[in-house]
Design a protein around this motif. Sequence first.
Motif, PDB file in Angstrom:
ATOM      1  N   SER A  24       0.852  -1.194   0.000  1.00 25.25           N
ATOM      2  CA  SER A  24       0.000   0.000   0.000  1.00 25.25           C
ATOM      3  C   SER A  24       0.883   1.239   0.000  1.00 25.25           C
ATOM      4  O   SER A  24       2.094   1.158   0.256  1.00 25.25           O
ATOM      5  N   THR A  32      -6.109   2.256   0.372  1.00 23.25           N
ATOM      6  CA  THR A  32      -6.243   0.952  -0.277  1.00 23.25           C
ATOM      7  C   THR A  32      -5.089   0.044   0.111  1.00 23.25           C
ATOM      8  O   THR A  32      -3.928   0.445   0.085  1.00 23.25           O
ATOM      9  N   HIS A  34      -3.444  -3.727  -0.791  1.00 23.93           N
ATOM     10  CA  HIS A  34      -3.391  -4.850  -1.725  1.00 23.93           C
ATOM     11  C   HIS A  34      -2.677  -5.998  -1.015  1.00 23.93           C
ATOM     12  O   HIS A  34      -1.556  -5.827  -0.531  1.00 23.93           O
ATOM     13  N   SER A  54      -7.792  -6.688  -2.904  1.00 24.45           N
ATOM     14  CA  SER A  54      -7.572  -5.260  -2.669  1.00 24.45           C
ATOM     15  C   SER A  54      -8.802  -4.706  -1.974  1.00 24.45           C
ATOM     16  O   SER A  54      -9.932  -5.096  -2.279  1.00 24.45           O
ATOM     17  N   ARG A  55      -8.565  -3.801  -1.028  1.00 26.32           N
ATOM     18  CA  ARG A  55      -9.685  -3.203  -0.299  1.00 26.32           C
ATOM     19  C   ARG A  55      -9.342  -1.765   0.061  1.00 26.32           C
ATOM     20  O   ARG A  55      -8.240  -1.476   0.498  1.00 26.32           O
ATOM     21  N   SER A  56     -10.309  -0.879  -0.141  1.00 25.80           N
ATOM     22  CA  SER A  56     -10.130   0.545   0.164  1.00 25.80           C
ATOM     23  C   SER A  56     -10.950   0.937   1.386  1.00 25.80           C
ATOM     24  O   SER A  56     -11.891   0.226   1.781  1.00 25.80           O
ATOM     25  N   GLU A  70      -4.218  -4.503   7.721  1.00 29.79           N
ATOM     26  CA  GLU A  70      -3.875  -5.469   6.686  1.00 29.79           C
ATOM     27  C   GLU A  70      -4.548  -6.828   6.819  1.00 29.79           C
ATOM     28  O   GLU A  70      -4.812  -7.490   5.805  1.00 29.79           O
ATOM     29  N   VAL A  73      -7.699  -7.872   4.694  1.00 27.43           N
ATOM     30  CA  VAL A  73      -7.429  -8.082   3.266  1.00 27.43           C
ATOM     31  C   VAL A  73      -6.606  -9.359   3.065  1.00 27.43           C
ATOM     32  O   VAL A  73      -6.815 -10.110   2.117  1.00 27.43           O
ATOM     33  N   ARG A 202      -1.278  -5.133  -6.810  1.00 29.19           N
ATOM     34  CA  ARG A 202      -1.374  -3.673  -6.806  1.00 29.19           C
ATOM     35  C   ARG A 202      -1.387  -3.122  -8.230  1.00 29.19           C
ATOM     36  O   ARG A 202      -2.181  -2.244  -8.564  1.00 29.19           O
ATOM     37  N   ALA A 205      -4.699  -3.878  -9.960  1.00 25.88           N
ATOM     38  CA  ALA A 205      -5.761  -2.989  -9.474  1.00 25.88           C
ATOM     39  C   ALA A 205      -5.623  -1.603 -10.069  1.00 25.88           C
ATOM     40  O   ALA A 205      -6.625  -0.963 -10.450  1.00 25.88           O
TER      41      ALA A 205
END
Length: 210
Positions: A24, A32, A34, A54-56, A70, A73, A202, A205
């Motif tokens: 990230s 975000t 990853h 991946s998460r925001s 972390e 994810v 990453r 994405a």
Amino acid sequence: MAALVVAEDAFGPVRVLGGADASSLRFDPTRTVHAAMVALDAETLAPMGAGGASRSGGLPYIPGLLGFREVPVLAEAFRKLPVKPDLIFVDGHGMAHPKGLGVASHLGVVLDVPTIGVAKSVLCGAVEGDFPDTPAARAPLVWKGAIIGMALRTRRGANPLYVSVGHRVSLATALAWVERTLRGRRLPEPTRLAHEEAARVRLAAAATTG
């Protein structure tokens, strides 16, 4: 959660190893993360599959609370693995943490899977004793009078790794597995491959959103 960490060997035969890493940007306004997980044959270290996520919008970067940022994810990436590992190497600290709950321990408790912390820098404590610049040299990482991990020199001239108990693994066993999976590199193969996979996640994405 730190009270749930088991600092001794509590696992059966290890046929599949896992590697876990997250990538990230520290000041990314979207926050975000990853994450990637890889699976390897424990005997040959041949790759057996990978999972990414991946998460925001999660927690911002807060030193000492990386696991809360972390682990959700990483757990999602774990669920996407085609084969589940018996032991996971995590790029980060385990019990070598001010609260005894680094990302490796946090992940191990959440998944109830044995984990090893393999970090590239010190979060707390200091290396004590003789620590020569020779491969396989090791020295205890000590904080408040207690050994919380071990500094391990994997190659001459390279910065050391800091190995610590994650969950359901003793420190001696963690060190043995890290040394067993080095293949002449600074990083053990599970976290090296996980780092590469996290970078791919990453980039993929970014290509999708860009």
